[in-house]
Design an enzyme around this catalytic site. Structure first.
Site, PDB file in Angstrom:
ATOM      1  N   HIS A   1      24.553  38.399 -44.815  1.00 33.94           N
ATOM      2  CA  HIS A   1      24.761  38.801 -43.672  1.00 33.94           C
ATOM      3  C   HIS A   1      24.593  38.058 -42.028  1.00 33.94           C
ATOM      4  O   HIS A   1      25.712  38.078 -40.733  1.00 33.94           O
ATOM      5  CB  HIS A   1      24.675  40.292 -43.029  1.00 33.94           C
ATOM      6  CG  HIS A   1      24.844  40.850 -41.476  1.00 33.94           C
ATOM      7  ND1 HIS A   1      25.528  40.771 -41.114  1.00 33.94           N
ATOM      8  CD2 HIS A   1      23.343  41.597 -40.363  1.00 33.94           C
ATOM      9  CE1 HIS A   1      25.831  41.715 -40.073  1.00 33.94           C
ATOM     10  NE2 HIS A   1      24.954  41.747 -39.365  1.00 33.94           N
TER      11      HIS A   1
ATOM     12  N   ASP B   1      17.145  44.801 -36.451  1.00 30.36           N
ATOM     13  CA  ASP B   1      18.138  44.559 -35.900  1.00 30.36           C
ATOM     14  C   ASP B   1      18.476  43.672 -34.248  1.00 30.36           C
ATOM     15  O   ASP B   1      17.256  43.838 -33.295  1.00 30.36           O
ATOM     16  CB  ASP B   1      18.405  45.769 -35.784  1.00 30.36           C
ATOM     17  CG  ASP B   1      20.389  45.953 -35.330  1.00 30.36           C
ATOM     18  OD1 ASP B   1      20.893  46.075 -36.311  1.00 30.36           O
ATOM     19  OD2 ASP B   1      20.622  46.308 -34.234  1.00 30.36           O
TER      20      ASP B   1
END
Length: 296
Positions: free
Chosen positions: A203, A132
């Protein structure tokens, strides 16, 4: 420029997020905020919601509630809150008691709505296993992306933050074949390399910060959460304004081209709030932009 230092620090081993609402239509938030601003906050991060600023009769330029969005098969909620605290540390027990102390300081003006524990997973990964925050700016670029500058005393060094709790459907995620999961994210799980020919719904493609006009850089400080078999990600994005985050969110919802982010195949946001993080003064907060003082 004096900012809340926890914003620039890496995600801690453990965290606790506290979300408060105002106690009532006649609640005066000023005394409680002054007590909070006078605490030694260490690396904890505090954000004040638009409703509190309005209750105080003040204006923080650029602070607003997040929009509720809909798109093709997508719903993004807006769930305003009055105050947000990101407690950071190593020991969940210490965070629990620190949170109780803060709630006691705020009692009478604020009511605790949610207390959510979070943690660092591996080297900083989402519970899906993917890293992340790979595209986070660093160094001076991170400071430029995250903090207000040139707005004067009481504002310089402050930051805006968008916070969402995303809930993953792990069963649905596990039905996606591993190679296809990489295309959902736009990066390979095994080496975190971006996939150049990933589909437009990936994404990484939806949120490529340099692809917006103007560029939409934010500083992500998200952390996983888990509770009773469920889990997901507390998405936290700091910025010198809310504009960059909102631009990314609108594209994720398909507002630009009708293509929603592939993340929505297995995860959904359940909350969405925006807050203003005042600058530091001493070990506490500089609340002068709100017309308040503190003992820090």
């Amino acid at each position: 420029m004096t900012h809340q230092p926890g914003i620039l620090e890496p995600a801690p081993p453990a965290a606790r997020y506290l979300t408060f609402r105002l106690a009532g239509s006649d609640a005066d938030p000023a005394p409680a905020l002054e007590r909070l601003g006078g605490r030694d906050l260490g690396g904890d991060v505090i954000g004040v919601g638009p409703a509190v600023v309005a209750r105080l009769g003040r204006l923080v330029p650029g602070l607003r509630e997040l929009p509720a969005l809909t798109g093709p098969g997508v719903t993004v909620p807006s769930t305003p809150a009055a105050l947000w605290c990101w407690l950071r540390g190593d020991d969940p027990g210490d965070l629990l008691h620190r949170g109780r102390s803060i709630a006691a300081d705020l009692a009478g003006s604020f009511v605790l709505e949610e207390a959510l524990g979070a943690f660092r997973h591996g080297s900083g990964r989402d519970l899906t296993g993917y890293e992340d925050g790979t595209e986070n700016p660093t160094g001076e670029a991170a400071v430029d992306a995250a903090f207000v500058a040139g707005a004067g005393p009481g504002m310089d060094g402050s930051s805006f933050v968008a916070v969402q709790r995303w809930r993953h459907d792990f069963g649905r995620f596990e039905t996606i074949a591993p190679p296809e999961r990489d295309l959902v994210i736009g990066r390979r799980l095994d080496d975190n390399e971006e996939i150049d020919d990933a589909p437009p719904s990936a994404h990484v493609k939806r949120t490529a910060q340099e692809s917006f006009t103007p560029e939409a850089f934010v500083l992500r400080r998200s952390m996983p959460w888990a509770d009773a078999g469920a889990g997901g990600l507390v998405f936290v994005a700091f910025g010198r304004s809310l504009d960059a985050f909102e631009a990314q969110l609108r594209r994720m919802a398909g507002h630009e081209d009708g293509v929603p982010d592939a993340l929505f195949r297995f995860t959904r946001p359940e909350t969405g709030g925006a807050f203003w993080c005042p600058p530091r003064r001493g070990s506490g907060l500089d609340l002068s932009a709100l017309g308040l003082s503190s003992d820090a």
